[in-house]
Design an enzyme around this catalytic site. Structure first.
Site, mmCIF file in Angstrom:
data_model
loop_
_atom_site.group_PDB
_atom_site.id
_atom_site.type_symbol
_atom_site.label_atom_id
_atom_site.label_comp_id
_atom_site.label_asym_id
_atom_site.label_seq_id
_atom_site.Cartn_x
_atom_site.Cartn_y
_atom_site.Cartn_z
ATOM 1 N N SER A 1 0.839 -1.199 0.000
ATOM 2 C CA SER A 1 0.000 0.000 0.000
ATOM 3 C C SER A 1 0.873 1.248 0.000
ATOM 4 C CB SER A 1 -0.888 0.025 1.251
ATOM 5 O OG SER A 1 -1.612 -1.181 1.355
ATOM 6 N N GLU B 1 0.966 -3.047 13.894
ATOM 7 C CA GLU B 1 -0.058 -2.922 12.851
ATOM 8 C C GLU B 1 -1.414 -3.356 13.381
ATOM 9 O OE1 GLU B 1 0.828 -5.181 9.284
ATOM 10 O OE2 GLU B 1 -0.688 -4.102 8.133
HETATM 11 C C1 LIG Z 1 -6.031 -3.786 0.943
HETATM 12 C C2 LIG Z 1 -4.770 -4.565 1.223
HETATM 13 C C3 LIG Z 1 -3.605 -3.882 1.556
HETATM 14 C C4 LIG Z 1 -2.425 -4.606 1.788
HETATM 15 N N1 LIG Z 1 -1.273 -3.887 2.087
HETATM 16 C C5 LIG Z 1 -0.110 -4.569 2.239
HETATM 17 C C6 LIG Z 1 1.125 -3.847 2.442
HETATM 18 O O1 LIG Z 1 1.155 -2.608 2.492
HETATM 19 N N2 LIG Z 1 2.280 -4.552 2.550
HETATM 20 C C7 LIG Z 1 2.298 -5.918 2.498
HETATM 21 O O2 LIG Z 1 3.376 -6.499 2.622
HETATM 22 N N3 LIG Z 1 1.151 -6.641 2.293
HETATM 23 C C8 LIG Z 1 -0.040 -5.982 2.157
HETATM 24 N N4 LIG Z 1 -1.205 -6.690 1.925
HETATM 25 C C9 LIG Z 1 -1.118 -8.153 1.766
HETATM 26 C C10 LIG Z 1 -1.749 -8.964 2.890
HETATM 27 O O3 LIG Z 1 -0.977 -8.882 4.059
HETATM 28 C C11 LIG Z 1 -1.860 -10.399 2.349
HETATM 29 O O4 LIG Z 1 -2.787 -10.364 1.275
HETATM 30 C C12 LIG Z 1 -2.347 -11.370 3.400
HETATM 31 O O5 LIG Z 1 -1.354 -11.552 4.368
HETATM 32 C C13 LIG Z 1 -2.753 -12.732 2.795
HETATM 33 O O6 LIG Z 1 -1.744 -13.233 1.996
HETATM 34 P P1 LIG Z 1 -2.068 -13.771 0.528
HETATM 35 O O7 LIG Z 1 -2.808 -12.690 -0.207
HETATM 36 O O8 LIG Z 1 -0.789 -14.259 -0.068
HETATM 37 O O9 LIG Z 1 -3.082 -14.983 0.718
HETATM 38 P P2 LIG Z 1 -2.702 -16.477 1.128
HETATM 39 O O10 LIG Z 1 -1.724 -16.439 2.257
HETATM 40 O O11 LIG Z 1 -2.306 -17.209 -0.098
HETATM 41 O O12 LIG Z 1 -4.076 -17.018 1.672
HETATM 42 C C14 LIG Z 1 -5.101 -17.530 0.808
HETATM 43 C C15 LIG Z 1 -6.217 -18.077 1.669
HETATM 44 O O13 LIG Z 1 -5.723 -19.185 2.468
HETATM 45 C C16 LIG Z 1 -5.999 -18.958 3.852
HETATM 46 N N5 LIG Z 1 -4.891 -19.462 4.673
HETATM 47 C C17 LIG Z 1 -3.570 -19.311 4.433
HETATM 48 N N6 LIG Z 1 -2.855 -19.896 5.429
HETATM 49 C C18 LIG Z 1 -3.742 -20.422 6.303
HETATM 50 C C19 LIG Z 1 -3.622 -21.135 7.530
HETATM 51 N N7 LIG Z 1 -2.427 -21.432 8.060
HETATM 52 N N8 LIG Z 1 -4.762 -21.523 8.164
HETATM 53 C C20 LIG Z 1 -5.984 -21.211 7.651
HETATM 54 N N9 LIG Z 1 -6.167 -20.546 6.471
HETATM 55 C C21 LIG Z 1 -5.053 -20.141 5.820
HETATM 56 C C22 LIG Z 1 -6.094 -17.437 3.979
HETATM 57 O O14 LIG Z 1 -6.879 -17.076 5.110
HETATM 58 C C23 LIG Z 1 -6.759 -17.057 2.667
HETATM 59 O O15 LIG Z 1 -8.155 -17.193 2.764
HETATM 60 C C24 LIG Z 1 -2.401 -6.009 1.697
HETATM 61 C C25 LIG Z 1 -3.587 -6.695 1.363
HETATM 62 C C26 LIG Z 1 -4.756 -5.982 1.127
HETATM 63 C C27 LIG Z 1 -6.001 -6.748 0.774
#
Ligand SMILES: Cc1cc2nc3c(=O)[nH]c(=O)nc-3n(C[C@H](O)[C@H](O)[C@H](O)COP(=O)(O)OP(=O)(O)OC[C@H]3O[C@@H](n4cnc5c(N)ncnc54)[C@H](O)[C@@H]3O)c2cc1C
Length: 392
Positions: free
Chosen positions: A161, A244
């Site tokens: 972000s 955070e």
């Molecule tokens: C609006 C927005 C702003 C963001 N800003 C930033 C930022 O500034 N900097 C940054 O670094 N990131 C940022 N993010 C990223 C955010 O931190 C990640 O999207 C989030 O941590 C999930 O990771 P992923 O998208 O890779 O999903 P994944 O980790 O691939 O997860 C996919 C699905 O699997 C589920 N899952 C995964 N592991 C498990 C588990 N162990 N047990 C149960 N369920 C599980 C998750 O809940 C999810 O439903 C942002 C995201 C959004 C939406």
């Protein structure tokens, strides 16, 4: 800490309210991604808050703060939300990067980086998530290799972000590929203006590119750009994540509680069809349920801020606030949209609130993903707060 102000907290609330009364007219109205002109206005507003002593109020005095207890932060944030002014433009810096630099940085890093962070002259972004590591953050593959007096960074971050405005990035990178995954990481402060840094905005569900991909192609940063020691990256990143979810979570909760008041107004206003939403028992009950849970959220926040004042470190209990805030924020947006009806669905149309709630419903979908998904937060609450057996 109690939900009611003591005498000195009441005096601080009055001071903050008076300051906002004198200065709120200087604050821009920001909805969605800011235009170039709004960026300048938002930066200027953030500087005004810093000069007024309302940025980093809990930070130590030598770091530019006022060394106030965290209960005062909650008072300031709720008064600011009540006045309807935007948060600090450098929110990732003030709420996450700054406290991490205060906890782990040396004197030189603190002296150079903290003052322009507070005045929003330098904006920060968070380079943690990668295409293959979001929830499993410790699997990060972006690497940093030491070459003489410089670290050379190569890799890709995603969902960062505000990276399009950022001068600095807090970056988690692998420095020892042979070590177990949590131990091979280090934490860097990267100057985003260096050659080899490429920021590519990503439009999200709202259509606004709030977050970005960041590519690092052999970016050379000074050896001194590390926070902590090589291999400390995971521990330093946990400090950022705890802030955070706790203090940044309090800022978000304060906005939610102020928004709850505005939705209350919407509920008692006749809609385009002449009906008053609060007369509908289902809408009224949904509002009441959100209101009650929001009071619980505030008390939970006060409890975790009190712990922070006592221990100096945010606890995993902030995770509860982040989870509950995201659920309530989504529920409130959905309720407001239902209250304004179909007219409110069309962005930019002449409907009630000009499409604000339609936009908000779309934006709030990300609330249960950003800063840790709800599933992952429930795991953390189970294991670190309730001390239940580990899932894996
Ligand atoms: C609006 C927005 C702003 C963001 N800003 C930033 C930022 O500034 N900097 C940054 O670094 N990131 C940022 N993010 C990223 C955010 O931190 C990640 O999207 C989030 O941590 C999930 O990771 P992923 O998208 O890779 O999903 P994944 O980790 O691939 O997860 C996919 C699905 O699997 C589920 N899952 C995964 N592991 C498990 C588990 N162990 N047990 C149960 N369920 C599980 C998750 O809940 C999810 O439903 C942002 C995201 C959004 C939406």
């Amino acid at each position: 800490m109690t939900p009611d102000d003591d005498a000195s907290q009441a005096a601080f609330r009055a001071e903050a309210r008076a300051w906002l009364g004198d200065h709120a007219h200087l604050a821009p109205v920001i909805s969605g991604i800011p235009t170039e002109a709004e960026v300048d206005q938002w930066r200027a507003w953030s500087r005004t808050m810093a000069e007024g002593g309302y940025a980093g109020i809990t930070w130590p005095i030598e770091a530019g703060g006022r060394s106030l207890p965290y209960s005062y932060l909650e008072i300031w944030l709720s008064e600011a939300a009540r006045a309807g002014v935007p948060e600090h433009f450098g929110v990732i810096g003030v709420d996450m990067a700054g406290p991490t630099i205060i906890a782990w940085g040396n004197d030189e890093q603190q002296r150079r980086l903290l003052p322009p962070l507070l005045t929003a002259d330098e904006i920060w972004c968070q380079g943690f998530s990668e295409p293959g590591s979001g929830s499993d953050l410790a699997a990060a593959r972006t690497c940093a290799v030491l070459d003489g007096d410089e670290w050379v960074i190569t890799g890709q971050k995603v969902w960062s972000s505000f990276a399009q405005y950022a001068r600095w990035c807090i970056l988690l990178a692998r420095t020892d590929p042979t070590a177990p995954k949590h131990k091979g990481l280090s934490f860097f402060l990267v100057d985003m203006s260096l050659p080899g840094v490429d920021v590519r905005p990503l439009p999200q569900l709202t259509g606004d590119p709030e977050f970005n991909e960041i590519y690092f192609d052999n970016v050379r940063i000074p050896r001194s750009s590390m926070l902590g020691e090589p291999g400390d990256g995971w521990k330093v990143a946990l400090t950022t994540l705890d802030y955070e979810r706790s203090t940044h979570g309090v800022a978000l909760s304060s906005q939610l509680i102020a928004e709850l008041g505005r939705v209350g107004g919407l509920m008692t206003r006749p809609g385009a069809d002449g009906n008053v939403p609060a007369d509908d028992p289902i809408l009224a009950e949904r509002y009441a349920r959100i209101w009650v849970r929001a009071q619980g959220l505030r008390v939970t926040n006060l409890r975790s801020l009190s712990e922070l004042d006592q221990t100096g470190k945010p606890s995993s209990a902030g995770t509860i606030s982040k989870l509950e805030w995201s659920l309530l924020n989504q529920a409130l947006a959905a309720l407001a949209q239902d209250a304004v009806g179909l007219d409110g669905l069309v962005p930019g149309a002449d409907g009630l609130d000009g499409g604000h709630w339609a936009y908000t419903v779309l934006r709030t979908r990300g609330n249960s993903i950003e800063a840790g998904t709800s599933e992952v937060l429930r795991n953390i609450i189970a294991e670190r707060v309730l001390r239940l057996p580990r899932a894996r």
